[in-house]
Motif scaffolding. Structure first.
Motif, short mmCIF file in Angstrom:
data_model
loop_
_atom_site.label_atom_id
_atom_site.label_comp_id
_atom_site.label_asym_id
_atom_site.label_seq_id
_atom_site.Cartn_x
_atom_site.Cartn_y
_atom_site.Cartn_z
N ASP A 40 0.83 -1.20 0.00
CA ASP A 40 0.00 0.00 0.00
C ASP A 40 0.86 1.26 0.00
OD1 ASP A 40 -2.75 -1.20 0.33
OD2 ASP A 40 -1.73 -2.05 2.08
N PHE A 41 2.06 1.15 0.57
CA PHE A 41 2.95 2.30 0.60
C PHE A 41 4.41 1.83 0.61
CE2 PHE A 41 2.18 1.22 5.03
CZ PHE A 41 3.43 1.30 5.61
N ILE A 42 5.27 2.70 0.13
CA ILE A 42 6.71 2.46 0.18
C ILE A 42 7.36 3.70 0.79
CG2 ILE A 42 8.83 2.12 -1.16
CD1 ILE A 42 7.19 0.68 -3.27
N THR A 43 8.14 3.50 1.83
CA THR A 43 8.88 4.59 2.44
C THR A 43 10.30 4.59 1.89
OG1 THR A 43 7.59 4.44 4.49
CG2 THR A 43 9.70 5.61 4.61
N VAL A 44 10.69 5.69 1.28
CA VAL A 44 12.03 5.82 0.72
C VAL A 44 12.87 6.62 1.70
CG1 VAL A 44 13.41 6.65 -1.22
CG2 VAL A 44 11.10 5.78 -1.62
N ASP A 45 13.86 5.96 2.26
CA ASP A 45 14.74 6.60 3.24
C ASP A 45 16.03 7.01 2.55
OD1 ASP A 45 15.60 7.58 5.62
OD2 ASP A 45 15.75 5.65 6.65
N GLY A 46 16.34 8.29 2.57
CA GLY A 46 17.56 8.76 1.92
C GLY A 46 18.81 8.34 2.67
N ALA A 47 19.91 8.25 1.96
CA ALA A 47 21.17 7.87 2.59
C ALA A 47 21.61 8.87 3.65
CB ALA A 47 22.27 7.74 1.52
N GLU A 48 21.11 10.11 3.55
CA GLU A 48 21.51 11.14 4.51
C GLU A 48 20.76 11.02 5.83
OE1 GLU A 48 19.17 13.33 1.35
OE2 GLU A 48 19.53 11.25 1.87
N GLY A 49 19.80 10.12 5.88
CA GLY A 49 19.06 9.91 7.12
C GLY A 49 19.83 8.99 8.05
N GLY A 50 19.21 8.59 9.14
CA GLY A 50 19.85 7.62 10.02
C GLY A 50 19.99 8.11 11.44
N THR A 51 20.17 7.18 12.33
CA THR A 51 20.32 7.48 13.75
C THR A 51 21.77 7.78 14.08
OG1 THR A 51 20.24 6.46 15.95
CG2 THR A 51 20.51 4.99 14.11
N GLY A 52 21.96 8.49 15.17
CA GLY A 52 23.31 8.77 15.64
C GLY A 52 24.04 7.52 16.08
N ALA A 53 23.29 6.40 16.21
CA ALA A 53 23.91 5.14 16.60
C ALA A 53 24.50 4.40 15.40
CB ALA A 53 22.87 4.24 17.28
N PRO B 1 26.93 3.42 12.28
CA PRO B 1 28.36 3.61 12.00
C PRO B 1 28.54 4.77 11.03
CG PRO B 1 27.74 1.29 11.82
CD PRO B 1 26.47 2.07 11.95
N PRO B 2 29.48 5.67 11.26
CA PRO B 2 29.67 6.84 10.39
C PRO B 2 29.85 6.49 8.92
CG PRO B 2 30.94 7.08 12.40
CD PRO B 2 30.38 5.70 12.43
N GLU B 3 30.56 5.40 8.63
CA GLU B 3 30.78 5.03 7.24
C GLU B 3 29.46 4.69 6.55
OE1 GLU B 3 33.30 5.39 5.47
OE2 GLU B 3 34.83 5.80 6.98
N PHE B 4 28.53 4.12 7.30
CA PHE B 4 27.22 3.79 6.72
C PHE B 4 26.42 5.07 6.49
CE2 PHE B 4 28.37 -0.41 7.75
CZ PHE B 4 27.47 -1.29 7.16
N SER B 5 26.33 5.91 7.49
CA SER B 5 25.50 7.11 7.37
C SER B 5 26.09 8.13 6.40
CB SER B 5 25.31 7.76 8.75
OG SER B 5 26.55 8.10 9.33
N ASN B 6 27.41 8.07 6.17
CA ASN B 6 28.06 9.06 5.31
C ASN B 6 28.24 8.62 3.86
OD1 ASN B 6 28.31 10.78 7.51
ND2 ASN B 6 30.41 10.16 7.95
N THR B 7 28.25 7.32 3.61
CA THR B 7 28.65 6.87 2.27
C THR B 7 27.78 5.82 1.62
OG1 THR B 7 30.11 5.16 3.20
CG2 THR B 7 31.09 7.33 2.81
#
Length: 207
Positions: A42-55, A57-63
């Motif tokens: 019914d719906f698709i949520t598209v999460d951008g790479a720039e999103g994410g929790t402070g928990a 790993p920086p390499e994941f959230s940044n690249t």
């Protein structure tokens, strides 16, 4: 089939998926399966790479992953091509699109609608309104502002009586800002907002 099973078990409640776009070919295959089986979320949520929790790993959230603007545009266009999204009136689409990723202002909401979204998720902005300073301690129980900790010596900093007012004010001002932009653009609904309403200047002589 899993989507159908979830619908059955939830008595027909909306069923959706959330993703951060990686290989575009994999999403195309997923949409092809929707078409071939006649079963789609019914719906698709598209999460951008720039999103994410402070928990995270920086390499994941940044690249890792595709930024929201590019991902949202691609997902919307792919679903339009498959007949699951209406390119002219998004409210008539078979699959709703939800955008998530650094949506913290009225314009960022408007831009998400222009790129195909029906709904804009906001997490970071609300955290800011609570007093988040991006200490990146979300998973350590040592958040200095008291937002993501159970430590009573730190949690006292999160006072619901005052913070709820700030959160409510942020929500109200953000939505009002988006509505004002829609009015200025001459549209009556988010469903009418499209790419033609947003231009980005990429150079001195280029828009």
């Amino acid at each position: 089939e899993f989507i159908s099973e979830l619908r059955r078990l939830s008595d027909g409640k909306p069923v959706g998926i959330k993703l951060c776009l990686g290989h575009t070919s994999e999403f195309v295959e997923l949409v092809r399966a929707f078409v071939d089986t006649g079963i789609h979320p019914d719906f698709i949520t598209v999460d951008g790479a720039e999103g994410g929790t402070g928990a995270a790993p920086p390499e994941f959230s940044n690249t890792i992953g595709t930024p929201l603007n590019e991902a949202l545009s691609f997902v919307h266009a792919t679903l339009v091509g498959a007949g699951l999204r209406d390119p002219n009136d998004k409210s008539k689409s078979k699959v709703a699109l939800i955008a998530s990723g650094k949506i913290i202002s009225g314009f960022s909401m408007f831009k998400a609608f222009a790129l195909g979204a029906d709904v804009a998720n906001c997490a970071r902005g609300f955290l800011f309104s609570l007093g988040c300073i991006q200490a990146l301690k979300c998973n350590t129980n040592t958040c200095p502002t008291g937002i993501t900790t159970q430590d009573p010596d730190l949690a006292w900093g999160l006072d619901p009586a005052t913070k709820k007012v700030r959160v409510a004010n942020f929500q109200k001002a953000t939505v009002e800002g988006c509505v004002e932009i829609m009015e200025a653009a001459g549209v009556d609904s988010w469903a009418q907002v499209g790419p033609r309403h947003v231009y980005r200047r990429v150079g001195t002589d280029t828009s």
